[in-house]
Scaffold this motif. Sequence first.
Motif, PDB file in Angstrom:
ATOM      1  N   GLU A 158       7.630 -12.249  -7.511  1.00  0.00           N
ATOM      2  CA  GLU A 158       7.914 -11.858  -6.136  1.00  0.00           C
ATOM      3  C   GLU A 158       8.026 -10.341  -6.027  1.00  0.00           C
ATOM      4  O   GLU A 158       7.480  -9.724  -5.105  1.00  0.00           O
ATOM      5  CB  GLU A 158       9.212 -12.527  -5.696  1.00  0.00           C
ATOM      6  N   MET A 159       8.737  -9.729  -6.981  1.00  0.00           N
ATOM      7  CA  MET A 159       8.879  -8.277  -6.929  1.00  0.00           C
ATOM      8  C   MET A 159       7.523  -7.600  -7.135  1.00  0.00           C
ATOM      9  O   MET A 159       7.258  -6.545  -6.552  1.00  0.00           O
ATOM     10  CB  MET A 159       9.880  -7.796  -7.989  1.00  0.00           C
ATOM     11  N   LEU A 160       6.662  -8.224  -7.946  1.00  0.00           N
ATOM     12  CA  LEU A 160       5.324  -7.663  -8.134  1.00  0.00           C
ATOM     13  C   LEU A 160       4.559  -7.629  -6.822  1.00  0.00           C
ATOM     14  O   LEU A 160       3.866  -6.654  -6.510  1.00  0.00           O
ATOM     15  CB  LEU A 160       4.538  -8.510  -9.142  1.00  0.00           C
ATOM     16  N   GLY A 161       4.692  -8.748  -6.072  1.00  0.00           N
ATOM     17  CA  GLY A 161       4.035  -8.781  -4.764  1.00  0.00           C
ATOM     18  C   GLY A 161       4.539  -7.653  -3.879  1.00  0.00           C
ATOM     19  O   GLY A 161       3.763  -6.922  -3.248  1.00  0.00           O
ATOM     20  N   ALA A 162       5.868  -7.503  -3.864  1.00  0.00           N
ATOM     21  CA  ALA A 162       6.456  -6.423  -3.064  1.00  0.00           C
ATOM     22  C   ALA A 162       5.983  -5.066  -3.573  1.00  0.00           C
ATOM     23  O   ALA A 162       5.690  -4.163  -2.783  1.00  0.00           O
ATOM     24  CB  ALA A 162       7.980  -6.513  -3.116  1.00  0.00           C
ATOM     25  N   ALA A 163       5.887  -4.938  -4.913  1.00  0.00           N
ATOM     26  CA  ALA A 163       5.478  -3.656  -5.480  1.00  0.00           C
ATOM     27  C   ALA A 163       4.051  -3.310  -5.061  1.00  0.00           C
ATOM     28  O   ALA A 163       3.734  -2.149  -4.778  1.00  0.00           O
ATOM     29  CB  ALA A 163       5.590  -3.694  -7.000  1.00  0.00           C
ATOM     30  N   LEU A 164       3.206  -4.342  -4.981  1.00  0.00           N
ATOM     31  CA  LEU A 164       1.834  -4.092  -4.528  1.00  0.00           C
ATOM     32  C   LEU A 164       1.819  -3.578  -3.097  1.00  0.00           C
ATOM     33  O   LEU A 164       1.107  -2.614  -2.778  1.00  0.00           O
ATOM     34  CB  LEU A 164       1.005  -5.377  -4.632  1.00  0.00           C
ATOM     35  N   SER A 165       2.609  -4.220  -2.236  1.00  0.00           N
ATOM     36  CA  SER A 165       2.690  -3.778  -0.839  1.00  0.00           C
ATOM     37  C   SER A 165       3.221  -2.358  -0.763  1.00  0.00           C
ATOM     38  O   SER A 165       2.691  -1.511  -0.031  1.00  0.00           O
ATOM     39  CB  SER A 165       3.639  -4.668  -0.039  1.00  0.00           C
ATOM     40  N   VAL A 166       4.290  -2.130  -1.509  1.00  0.00           N
ATOM     41  CA  VAL A 166       4.918  -0.825  -1.508  1.00  0.00           C
ATOM     42  C   VAL A 166       3.930   0.241  -1.960  1.00  0.00           C
ATOM     43  O   VAL A 166       3.826   1.323  -1.387  1.00  0.00           O
ATOM     44  CB  VAL A 166       6.149  -0.877  -2.441  1.00  0.00           C
ATOM     45  N   ASN A 167       3.203  -0.125  -2.980  1.00  0.00           N
ATOM     46  CA  ASN A 167       2.210   0.769  -3.538  1.00  0.00           C
ATOM     47  C   ASN A 167       1.190   1.175  -2.485  1.00  0.00           C
ATOM     48  O   ASN A 167       0.818   2.341  -2.351  1.00  0.00           O
ATOM     49  CB  ASN A 167       1.503   0.014  -4.668  1.00  0.00           C
ATOM     50  N   LEU A 168       0.758   0.177  -1.730  1.00  0.00           N
ATOM     51  CA  LEU A 168      -0.218   0.447  -0.680  1.00  0.00           C
ATOM     52  C   LEU A 168       0.382   1.374   0.371  1.00  0.00           C
ATOM     53  O   LEU A 168      -0.265   2.338   0.812  1.00  0.00           O
ATOM     54  CB  LEU A 168      -0.647  -0.877  -0.035  1.00  0.00           C
ATOM     55  N   ALA A 169       1.636   1.087   0.761  1.00  0.00           N
ATOM     56  CA  ALA A 169       2.289   1.927   1.763  1.00  0.00           C
ATOM     57  C   ALA A 169       2.412   3.355   1.250  1.00  0.00           C
ATOM     58  O   ALA A 169       2.157   4.325   1.980  1.00  0.00           O
ATOM     59  CB  ALA A 169       3.664   1.357   2.104  1.00  0.00           C
TER      60      ALA A 169
END
Lengths: 323, 323, 323, 323, 323
Positions: C242-253
């Motif tokens: 789950e945190m990886l998913g968030a990290a991907l989003s964060v990364n994009l932002a």
Amino acid sequence: MVRACVHYRDGRKVADLPLTAISDVLERPDDGFVWVALHEPDAELLHGVQEEFGLHPLAVEDALKAHQRPKMETYGEVLFLVLHTAQSHDCRIALGETHIFLGPRYLLTVRHGASLPYASARERSEQHPELLRLGGPAFGLYAVLDYAVDNYFPIIEQHRAALEALEKDLFDGDFKRDNVRRLYELKRDLTRLRLSISPLGDMLQHLTRSPTPLIDEAMLPYLRDVFDHVVRVNEAIDTMREMLGAALSVNLALATAQQGEVVKRLAGWAALLAVPTLIASWYGMNFEHMPELGGTYSYFILMGVVALIAGLLFRVLRRARWI
Amino acid sequence: MVRACVHYRDGRKVADLPLTAISDVLERPDDGFVWVALHEPDAELLHGVQEEFGLHPLAVEDALKAHQRPKMETYGEVLFLVLHTAQSHDCRIALGETHIFLGPRYLLTVRHGASLPYASARERSEQHPELLRLGGPAFGLYAVLDYAVDNYFPIIEQHRAALEALEKDLFDGDFKRDNVRRLYELKRDLTRLRLSISPLGDMLQHLTRSPTPLIDEAMLPYLRDVFDHVVRVNEAIDTMREMLGAALSVNLALATAQQGEVVKRLAGWAALLAVPTLIASWYGMNFEHMPELGGTYSYFILMGVVALIAGLLFRVLRRARWI
Amino acid sequence: MVRACVHYRDGRKVADLPLTAISDVLERPDDGFVWVALHEPDAELLHGVQEEFGLHPLAVEDALKAHQRPKMETYGEVLFLVLHTAQSHDCRIALGETHIFLGPRYLLTVRHGASLPYASARERSEQHPELLRLGGPAFGLYAVLDYAVDNYFPIIEQHRAALEALEKDLFDGDFKRDNVRRLYELKRDLTRLRLSISPLGDMLQHLTRSPTPLIDEAMLPYLRDVFDHVVRVNEAIDTMREMLGAALSVNLALATAQQGEVVKRLAGWAALLAVPTLIASWYGMNFEHMPELGGTYSYFILMGVVALIAGLLFRVLRRARWI
Amino acid sequence: MVRACVHYRDGRKVADLPLTAISDVLERPDDGFVWVALHEPDAELLHGVQEEFGLHPLAVEDALKAHQRPKMETYGEVLFLVLHTAQSHDCRIALGETHIFLGPRYLLTVRHGASLPYASARERSEQHPELLRLGGPAFGLYAVLDYAVDNYFPIIEQHRAALEALEKDLFDGDFKRDNVRRLYELKRDLTRLRLSISPLGDMLQHLTRSPTPLIDEAMLPYLRDVFDHVVRVNEAIDTMREMLGAALSVNLALATAQQGEVVKRLAGWAALLAVPTLIASWYGMNFEHMPELGGTYSYFILMGVVALIAGLLFRVLRRARWI
Amino acid sequence: MVRACVHYRDGRKVADLPLTAISDVLERPDDGFVWVALHEPDAELLHGVQEEFGLHPLAVEDALKAHQRPKMETYGEVLFLVLHTAQSHDCRIALGETHIFLGPRYLLTVRHGASLPYASARERSEQHPELLRLGGPAFGLYAVLDYAVDNYFPIIEQHRAALEALEKDLFDGDFKRDNVRRLYELKRDLTRLRLSISPLGDMLQHLTRSPTPLIDEAMLPYLRDVFDHVVRVNEAIDTMREMLGAALSVNLALATAQQGEVVKRLAGWAALLAVPTLIASWYGMNFEHMPELGGTYSYFILMGVVALIAGLLFRVLRRARWI
């Protein structure tokens, strides 16, 4: 078309039968079972078989039309199964349908569309006469299901290879419009495959948990084995679907980042050129008294100064990775 | 409006009845069943029918208001179903409602809004007198449900075609603002369709698993067949919804990538023009001693040099696909 | 290869046995149990063991091929388990398979691929003779499962550390293409791990809820303890996913934001340079009557004006964080 | 505050009672039931009522504090329900709580925060004396629940209208920062609404599936009707939440695309201006021998050439939609 | 460390006991119960207590190591619970573990890590002697659980406030890199909290649905009340997690939009400056015959023209919100 119509007794093939002789066999009690394999039969042939076995009209209608989803249905003492088969032609998935009627003393398979013939499933069954005797037509059902499911594995492997190639491309090279298309098409393929295979898992689980008298208890571990293969196919598909989703996100992040790189380069080179341009414009001014313009070496000094500034700027920008 | 009020006996139509004659038929034991079809009845008509059959007031209230979600309810020995019907008018989905009362010896359908008349369902039933005799009004119920569900398929096909056209557009052409709108509208349509059809699946599953005395066991395979069609519609909708989600992501990635292309072009051409501009500014400087300015051919040499630099730069940028 | 073949009686090791002596022990009633450990046995050895214990051919086939998913199967009175083991070699996960046969008086483990030997699980069992006497081979099963699950923890820790390092990198530094790749690979690893460990949870839950006569009730808390460890591993994996998913989003932002910063800088510096360039071009015009050009100090006044403008602009842009 | 305290017998209102007279009525067997409605009672009043009816201290504590989630609890033979009510004040949702005690011969409602008074629910009950006689306080419960749920519909409608307005804005106009905020706030509102209404669905399903002696079987269709309304509210909320998610994605895609358009324009106009600027700089060079500069009409010819180039460029860029 | 060791009889505290006197009390039938509270006991103390109460070795091992997930286990007639407690230190969540043994006549709590002492839970129990007499140690269990769960609420409130502050920041100000980090950390915190609290909900649901003889039926409403609080905490966490996901998306959209704004500004100002720059370059050309250059007022006329153009352009761009 009739592909096979075989009479088995005590686990061994007795004879190839004409279709019309089936009911004679079935009338004799304890005389083994009949295995009939049809391939895209026309209505006439199918109705002949229907009369021979006494099949339910709804099931026959399904078997004729062949646009069913995978399902299992009990008509009286007959078990009717629809399963989807998959084959790969030139990297495209072609799906077929197989309709199976399992009666107390017969097994009838009706094959439509893309699928390999079940001849090899029959051969494999005949190599295990003790199990064929024990399980009767249910062992034939196992052989057919096992064969159909195993045909999914090479397709899964193909897609896994395609996904890995895409991943490599994604991380190694530039953003390619085509990669997005391939990701999308992979997703579509896997969605179709999942719809084809996953109901089969439910069917097998139901069969092994609430067994019918048609299937000897000794056959259950075999059906559970097929169930396990289905789960493996499903897990592979689900994993790939999940990684595809991640790959799409990653792709977007990389596209954004790559664009950022381009903008940085643009900004860097613009800066590098803007400074000498400003200086050149500056000394293009037509003021009457611009002391710098007069000296003999002014121009050469300016050239040095500009070269120096440009050089410094270049180093700064290069270090900041803007150039 | 009364569309039909027919008396069936032994699977065959006996007579068209006036509404008021219904209770006479129902009073005679073993005298077949009555099939009544209403279309957007007013309160008066509906209450007349209510008295004739003795329907539950809550159900009648529902059938009058016609803003129910699909549901199934048992009132005493009467089964009451609400189902949603769908039709496509000019590429827009119009939804209707049908309320069905299944009694031991009658079938009453009340149709509201967009739906095709059930006349053809009645005709199809009459072509199977043996089943109509066996199943009675329950076979009529099957015919109506089957007809209503089958009317979803062309709509599904239409949406699939729309999605495929969109996919083609997405990958072939430029980003179009309109594509996003169409994706969004498709999603909305499919969400509405799913709400209309998916509760019907639950209802049918419930009917076939915990059967009521109203429905002869021989009718269950028929209802399961309708259930299967519902599942197919549901799966098609779910698959499309999933692909729509992917298409939205893909679209975003392509829009980002396309913007990156534009920026690259901008940067490339800016670079191509900036170099000669810098040089021109340079030799616009007013230094008194700029040796390059003096020679007779200086200008032509400069032209050559600039052309050479621009040419080289053009090749480099073209190779890097920045131009 | 035979790693161990030990005869236990009353919770204590009696002797190392040759394989062929197993059946002798099993024939004597109440003479303890036998624990056999194999490592990647060839077909011959496995079939020898099969005869000694009377194992089901399907299970033996599985144990030979070793490409099964984790599962549990009952063959007659024998429990057959497949579990996946995991080890970390050079930051890459290597998976292995262990096949376990639990009979009333024997425990047979067959180890394939990456896994540590179960010698230490045997040693730990021997340190609790009272439990080994009470639980018999079921306590051995517990020891093996416990050991196999505990080997997941260091791998989980390793991945958690990798994720934390990535998070730090994500928020502290610039967008790095390599971070996206590492996020993606972490996700792939965790997906594989989850497929390996999570079916074991289902198996243990099933074992403890519907106990078999093979497993003494006193052993159930021990198995539930292993179940709990499995759940902990699962939760850790799910949380990281789950945190990886968030990290991907964060990364994009962050990538988008970083690009925005670059554009801002570009715009800021462009503005800063554009104004003096315009002024310089302005006074480069060749009008005959441009009064500003004539005065002795005009040039110096202009220099002052330009410096002033540039200085003001610099302050404004710096405050707006565009430079 | 006591809003109502009414004694009903045989489905008809007998008298308004003082609170202290309640126990007298309840002591007389078969003397109808009492319906008490309180609004934000203080501790004293509530404890008076508690003694009159003999309520469980935990329930009374809940009814006093009024920060419960919707739930249903059985204390002895008393059913205790907490439900959330919703009202819209100036486009903001205000939530309230109603606590209901249903005893064998009484109904007690305690209203907190935003909700409409249940007077109209009581009036509606009194219009159906036959049902009030049949169902007793359970029919009152139905009336209250039905009324509370129906008050959700206008709020749902309001949000649907807000969403549609947003959709229109999204596709028609430019990206607006404010739209994102409104999308976010809509999502928050809907999440709150869902938490308020969806547990009520579970409660009603539980009530109708495992009925208590407190509720006459004839009341069950009425409760199922309320359940159906709850499901409709839930479905509406879920659909909107899903469309909101899609709208957020769409919004991002449109923002990206719009930015792409801006960049294109920027690039287009920059190109259009860059070419004449380059040419002008070119002829600002101070070479002594630049043959083009000499001719009488050179300047006019150049003007023509520049106009031609700019015109051509304009047409090319306009066609490519870069301007 | 022993925090308390109290002997209760008939709901009232009799005496503080030394640990070694516990078994004496337990040997006397009907002599109330003992409540022991330990805080991070060492192995020696714990084994002393184990002997006093006769605890299962696995549970004692857990209570010593204190790295368990929340769980519930029955060892013979003893109920063993592990629950996670949470406290907030300097805006960081610190988690602790409490291990509870509930025997027929004792309650033992073992506290590890961050948690408040249960002294206040004991005090609250002693204020309800009638319930303490009725429920015995089970009422103590309720008091401890209630206290532990209530300690989650301030943490939830803190996070809600943090989320609201973030939301405000998100919509009001510019994109801040730090906001993304805070969103990410909030998500991580909430994920940890959910893992701590949500298994407790399952445990309580299980306890209240399949009650054990250890817990008097009259205690069930109290446990259900705690369950309800757990559900409220869970719902609050889930809602926040969902809004966090939306906030991340919104953030990305706003970052993209903000970047678009910057590009627009860049483009606008570039256009505004490019036109006078072009004109200035134009009249810097060195053509011999440029009639505009000659007139006395040419320069002033040009200044007017440029000012006019710039002014018009400024108005146009300002209206289009590009400046």
